[in-house]
Design a protein around this motif. Structure first.
Motif, PDB file in Angstrom:
ATOM      1  N   GLU A 187       0.833  -1.206   0.000  1.00 40.06           N
ATOM      2  CA  GLU A 187       0.000   0.000   0.000  1.00 40.06           C
ATOM      3  C   GLU A 187       0.873   1.263   0.000  1.00 40.06           C
ATOM      4  O   GLU A 187       0.561   2.241  -0.691  1.00 40.06           O
ATOM      5  CB  GLU A 187      -0.907  -0.028   1.241  1.00 40.06           C
ATOM      6  CG  GLU A 187      -1.956   1.049   1.223  1.00 40.06           C
ATOM      7  CD  GLU A 187      -2.726   1.145   2.540  1.00 40.06           C
ATOM      8  OE1 GLU A 187      -2.452   0.336   3.450  1.00 40.06           O
ATOM      9  OE2 GLU A 187      -3.578   2.035   2.635  1.00 40.06           O
ATOM     10  N   ASP A 188       1.965   1.218   0.766  1.00 39.36           N
ATOM     11  CA  ASP A 188       2.857   2.381   0.828  1.00 39.36           C
ATOM     12  C   ASP A 188       3.571   2.599  -0.514  1.00 39.36           C
ATOM     13  O   ASP A 188       3.803   3.736  -0.928  1.00 39.36           O
ATOM     14  CB  ASP A 188       3.899   2.195   1.946  1.00 39.36           C
ATOM     15  CG  ASP A 188       3.256   2.207   3.324  1.00 39.36           C
ATOM     16  OD1 ASP A 188       2.140   2.749   3.444  1.00 39.36           O
ATOM     17  OD2 ASP A 188       3.854   1.664   4.271  1.00 39.36           O
ATOM     18  N   ARG A 189       3.914   1.494  -1.175  1.00 42.32           N
ATOM     19  CA  ARG A 189       4.550   1.616  -2.503  1.00 42.32           C
ATOM     20  C   ARG A 189       3.571   2.256  -3.491  1.00 42.32           C
ATOM     21  O   ARG A 189       3.934   3.161  -4.241  1.00 42.32           O
ATOM     22  CB  ARG A 189       5.007   0.246  -3.012  1.00 42.32           C
ATOM     23  CG  ARG A 189       6.191  -0.338  -2.255  1.00 42.32           C
ATOM     24  CD  ARG A 189       6.858  -1.470  -3.037  1.00 42.32           C
ATOM     25  NE  ARG A 189       6.021  -2.647  -3.176  1.00 42.32           N
ATOM     26  CZ  ARG A 189       5.901  -3.619  -2.267  1.00 42.32           C
ATOM     27  NH1 ARG A 189       6.587  -3.542  -1.133  1.00 42.32           N
ATOM     28  NH2 ARG A 189       5.128  -4.657  -2.478  1.00 42.32           N
ATOM     29  N   HIS A 190       2.315   1.779  -3.454  1.00 42.43           N
ATOM     30  CA  HIS A 190       1.288   2.360  -4.334  1.00 42.43           C
ATOM     31  C   HIS A 190       1.130   3.851  -4.065  1.00 42.43           C
ATOM     32  O   HIS A 190       1.135   4.666  -4.983  1.00 42.43           O
ATOM     33  CB  HIS A 190      -0.069   1.689  -4.087  1.00 42.43           C
ATOM     34  CG  HIS A 190      -0.152   0.297  -4.613  1.00 42.43           C
ATOM     35  ND1 HIS A 190      -1.069  -0.616  -4.139  1.00 42.43           N
ATOM     36  CD2 HIS A 190       0.548  -0.349  -5.567  1.00 42.43           C
ATOM     37  CE1 HIS A 190      -0.915  -1.763  -4.771  1.00 42.43           C
ATOM     38  NE2 HIS A 190       0.058  -1.628  -5.648  1.00 42.43           N
ATOM     39  N   ASN A 191       0.987   4.185  -2.787  1.00 42.06           N
ATOM     40  CA  ASN A 191       0.673   5.567  -2.445  1.00 42.06           C
ATOM     41  C   ASN A 191       1.830   6.518  -2.749  1.00 42.06           C
ATOM     42  O   ASN A 191       1.607   7.667  -3.136  1.00 42.06           O
ATOM     43  CB  ASN A 191       0.237   5.666  -0.978  1.00 42.06           C
ATOM     44  CG  ASN A 191      -1.161   5.087  -0.793  1.00 42.06           C
ATOM     45  OD1 ASN A 191      -1.914   4.929  -1.762  1.00 42.06           O
ATOM     46  ND2 ASN A 191      -1.512   4.748   0.435  1.00 42.06           N
ATOM     47  N   ARG A 192       3.062   6.036  -2.595  1.00 44.28           N
ATOM     48  CA  ARG A 192       4.200   6.894  -2.954  1.00 44.28           C
ATOM     49  C   ARG A 192       4.232   7.123  -4.467  1.00 44.28           C
ATOM     50  O   ARG A 192       4.525   8.233  -4.927  1.00 44.28           O
ATOM     51  CB  ARG A 192       5.520   6.272  -2.465  1.00 44.28           C
ATOM     52  CG  ARG A 192       6.731   7.142  -2.706  1.00 44.28           C
ATOM     53  CD  ARG A 192       6.583   8.525  -2.060  1.00 44.28           C
ATOM     54  NE  ARG A 192       7.704   9.400  -2.391  1.00 44.28           N
ATOM     55  CZ  ARG A 192       7.609  10.711  -2.536  1.00 44.28           C
ATOM     56  NH1 ARG A 192       6.459  11.329  -2.364  1.00 44.28           N
ATOM     57  NH2 ARG A 192       8.677  11.432  -2.840  1.00 44.28           N
ATOM     58  N   LEU A 193       3.896   6.088  -5.232  1.00 39.16           N
ATOM     59  CA  LEU A 193       3.868   6.279  -6.695  1.00 39.16           C
ATOM     60  C   LEU A 193       2.718   7.214  -7.100  1.00 39.16           C
ATOM     61  O   LEU A 193       2.847   7.971  -8.061  1.00 39.16           O
ATOM     62  CB  LEU A 193       3.773   4.936  -7.437  1.00 39.16           C
ATOM     63  CG  LEU A 193       3.861   5.014  -8.966  1.00 39.16           C
ATOM     64  CD1 LEU A 193       5.116   5.753  -9.441  1.00 39.16           C
ATOM     65  CD2 LEU A 193       3.821   3.620  -9.607  1.00 39.16           C
ATOM     66  N   VAL A 194       1.612   7.167  -6.357  1.00 43.47           N
ATOM     67  CA  VAL A 194       0.520   8.126  -6.596  1.00 43.47           C
ATOM     68  C   VAL A 194       1.077   9.550  -6.498  1.00 43.47           C
ATOM     69  O   VAL A 194       0.855  10.391  -7.378  1.00 43.47           O
ATOM     70  CB  VAL A 194      -0.624   7.928  -5.563  1.00 43.47           C
ATOM     71  CG1 VAL A 194      -1.561   9.138  -5.533  1.00 43.47           C
ATOM     72  CG2 VAL A 194      -1.410   6.655  -5.872  1.00 43.47           C
ATOM     73  N   GLU A 195       1.855   9.804  -5.428  1.00 44.62           N
ATOM     74  CA  GLU A 195       2.411  11.155  -5.218  1.00 44.62           C
ATOM     75  C   GLU A 195       3.441  11.507  -6.294  1.00 44.62           C
ATOM     76  O   GLU A 195       3.407  12.594  -6.870  1.00 44.62           O
ATOM     77  CB  GLU A 195       3.073  11.228  -3.835  1.00 44.62           C
ATOM     78  CG  GLU A 195       2.071  11.058  -2.694  1.00 44.62           C
ATOM     79  CD  GLU A 195       2.721  10.900  -1.322  1.00 44.62           C
ATOM     80  OE1 GLU A 195       1.983  10.894  -0.321  1.00 44.62           O
ATOM     81  OE2 GLU A 195       3.970  10.769  -1.248  1.00 44.62           O
ATOM     82  N   LEU A 196       4.351  10.566  -6.572  1.00 48.79           N
ATOM     83  CA  LEU A 196       5.402  10.837  -7.568  1.00 48.79           C
ATOM     84  C   LEU A 196       4.803  11.036  -8.956  1.00 48.79           C
ATOM     85  O   LEU A 196       5.298  11.846  -9.747  1.00 48.79           O
ATOM     86  CB  LEU A 196       6.414   9.684  -7.581  1.00 48.79           C
ATOM     87  CG  LEU A 196       7.287   9.591  -6.320  1.00 48.79           C
ATOM     88  CD1 LEU A 196       8.019   8.253  -6.274  1.00 48.79           C
ATOM     89  CD2 LEU A 196       8.289  10.750  -6.272  1.00 48.79           C
ATOM     90  N   ASN A 197       3.725  10.332  -9.241  1.00 45.34           N
ATOM     91  CA  ASN A 197       3.052  10.497 -10.532  1.00 45.34           C
ATOM     92  C   ASN A 197       2.479  11.908 -10.672  1.00 45.34           C
ATOM     93  O   ASN A 197       2.598  12.530 -11.728  1.00 45.34           O
ATOM     94  CB  ASN A 197       1.940   9.446 -10.676  1.00 45.34           C
ATOM     95  CG  ASN A 197       1.163   9.593 -11.967  1.00 45.34           C
ATOM     96  OD1 ASN A 197       1.735   9.616 -13.057  1.00 45.34           O
ATOM     97  ND2 ASN A 197      -0.153   9.717 -11.861  1.00 45.34           N
ATOM     98  N   VAL A 198       1.894  12.437  -9.602  1.00 49.02           N
ATOM     99  CA  VAL A 198       1.370  13.810  -9.641  1.00 49.02           C
ATOM    100  C   VAL A 198       2.512  14.793  -9.911  1.00 49.02           C
ATOM    101  O   VAL A 198       2.406  15.663 -10.785  1.00 49.02           O
ATOM    102  CB  VAL A 198       0.655  14.173  -8.310  1.00 49.02           C
ATOM    103  CG1 VAL A 198       0.375  15.667  -8.235  1.00 49.02           C
ATOM    104  CG2 VAL A 198      -0.633  13.372  -8.163  1.00 49.02           C
ATOM    105  N   ILE A 199       3.607  14.625  -9.180  1.00 50.26           N
ATOM    106  CA  ILE A 199       4.761  15.531  -9.335  1.00 50.26           C
ATOM    107  C   ILE A 199       5.298  15.462 -10.772  1.00 50.26           C
ATOM    108  O   ILE A 199       5.639  16.469 -11.389  1.00 50.26           O
ATOM    109  CB  ILE A 199       5.851  15.179  -8.293  1.00 50.26           C
ATOM    110  CG1 ILE A 199       5.319  15.484  -6.883  1.00 50.26           C
ATOM    111  CG2 ILE A 199       7.152  15.920  -8.569  1.00 50.26           C
ATOM    112  CD1 ILE A 199       6.111  14.866  -5.741  1.00 50.26           C
ATOM    113  N   GLU A 200       5.308  14.237 -11.317  1.00 55.84           N
ATOM    114  CA  GLU A 200       5.770  14.031 -12.703  1.00 55.84           C
ATOM    115  C   GLU A 200       4.865  14.759 -13.706  1.00 55.84           C
ATOM    116  O   GLU A 200       5.339  15.322 -14.693  1.00 55.84           O
ATOM    117  CB  GLU A 200       5.786  12.522 -12.988  1.00 55.84           C
ATOM    118  CG  GLU A 200       6.653  12.100 -14.130  1.00 55.84           C
ATOM    119  CD  GLU A 200       8.123  12.458 -13.941  1.00 55.84           C
ATOM    120  OE1 GLU A 200       8.762  12.726 -14.960  1.00 55.84           O
ATOM    121  OE2 GLU A 200       8.622  12.490 -12.792  1.00 55.84           O
ATOM    122  N   GLN A 201       3.564  14.754 -13.446  1.00 54.54           N
ATOM    123  CA  GLN A 201       2.628  15.418 -14.374  1.00 54.54           C
ATOM    124  C   GLN A 201       2.763  16.938 -14.314  1.00 54.54           C
ATOM    125  O   GLN A 201       2.567  17.629 -15.320  1.00 54.54           O
ATOM    126  CB  GLN A 201       1.159  15.019 -14.088  1.00 54.54           C
ATOM    127  CG  GLN A 201       0.887  13.529 -14.087  1.00 54.54           C
ATOM    128  CD  GLN A 201       1.620  12.769 -15.164  1.00 54.54           C
ATOM    129  OE1 GLN A 201       1.555  13.117 -16.346  1.00 54.54           O
ATOM    130  NE2 GLN A 201       2.342  11.723 -14.782  1.00 54.54           N
TER     131      GLN A 201
END
Ligand code: CO
Length: 215
Positions: free
Chosen positions: A143-157
């Motif tokens: 869950e933590d891996r998913h949620n960190r990628l959620v955040e990094l994906n926003v920053i990437e966009q």
């Protein structure tokens, strides 16, 4: 009654209620719109932008897709962006991701043979994972891996937006809009800010345009 008929009935009630509260409501909106915000969000049914921020029709221009991505070959998103910036002159662009995002979860899994088109859309997220693989893999819980990628994906966009000619031209001419990266918790209803980028921020030279007209 079928579920679609219920939607139409609810719409009638809503429109009636709006008119009772404000008889001029629809007349005002009929001819023009001047939203201050462009919202780029996930298609997820739990993350309905206007509801989350208590906005009314006319306040938010919107684009939604799986996992709130800004892809440079997506003319749908880029058309929305261009219109929002050049014509509506929005002051703020919000990219809003959300925890428990199915698109992000799917991107951290094997490709499904029944989702050949969707896989291609998720490929961009897999690439973002590769950029931050060490950090994401350092989390023990899935869950933590998913949620960190959620955040990094926003920053990437947000970065991706700043790499478009549309944003760079607008920044050179008008200093705006400001880009905001947010994340929404489907389990607590809270929006949190992750990052902000504006015209004064540095863009890596390989993403800069040589000639951005400032006239
Ligand atoms: Co999602």
């Amino acid at each position: 009654m079928q579920s679609c008929e219920i939607l139409l009935q609810k719409n009638k009630q809503w429109a009636k209620q709006k008119l009772e509260q404000d008889p001029d409501f629809f007349n005002r909106l009929a001819t023009t719109q001047s939203p201050e915000f462009l919202w780029i969000g996930c298609s997820d049914s739990r993350v309905s932008p206007e509801i989350l921020v208590g906005a009314e029709p006319g306040e938010i221009f919107m684009h939604r897709n799986i996992a709130n991505q800004v892809i440079h070959t997506d003319f749908n998103c880029l058309s929305v962006l261009q219109y929002a910036v050049s014509v509506l002159k929005v002051k703020h662009i919000i990219v809003c991701g959300h925890y428990n995002c199915g698109g992000i979860k799917a991107a951290l899994d094997k490709q499904r043979s029944d989702l050949l088109i969707t896989n291609k859309w998720l490929m961009h997220i897999k690439n973002t994972y590769r950029l931050h693989q060490e950090e994401i893999d350092s989390f023990e819980k899935e869950e933590d891996r998913h949620n960190r990628l959620v955040e990094l994906n926003v920053i990437e966009q947000i970065r991706s937006l700043s790499h478009t000619s549309i944003i760079q031209t607008s920044w050179a001419k008008n200093d705006g809009p400001v880009l905001h990266g947010w994340v929404y918790g489907v389990n607590d209803g809270q929006l949190r800010s992750l990052t902000t980028r504006q015209s004064t921020d540095e863009i890596h030279p390989i993403f800069q345009y040589r000639q951005v007209s400032a006239e």
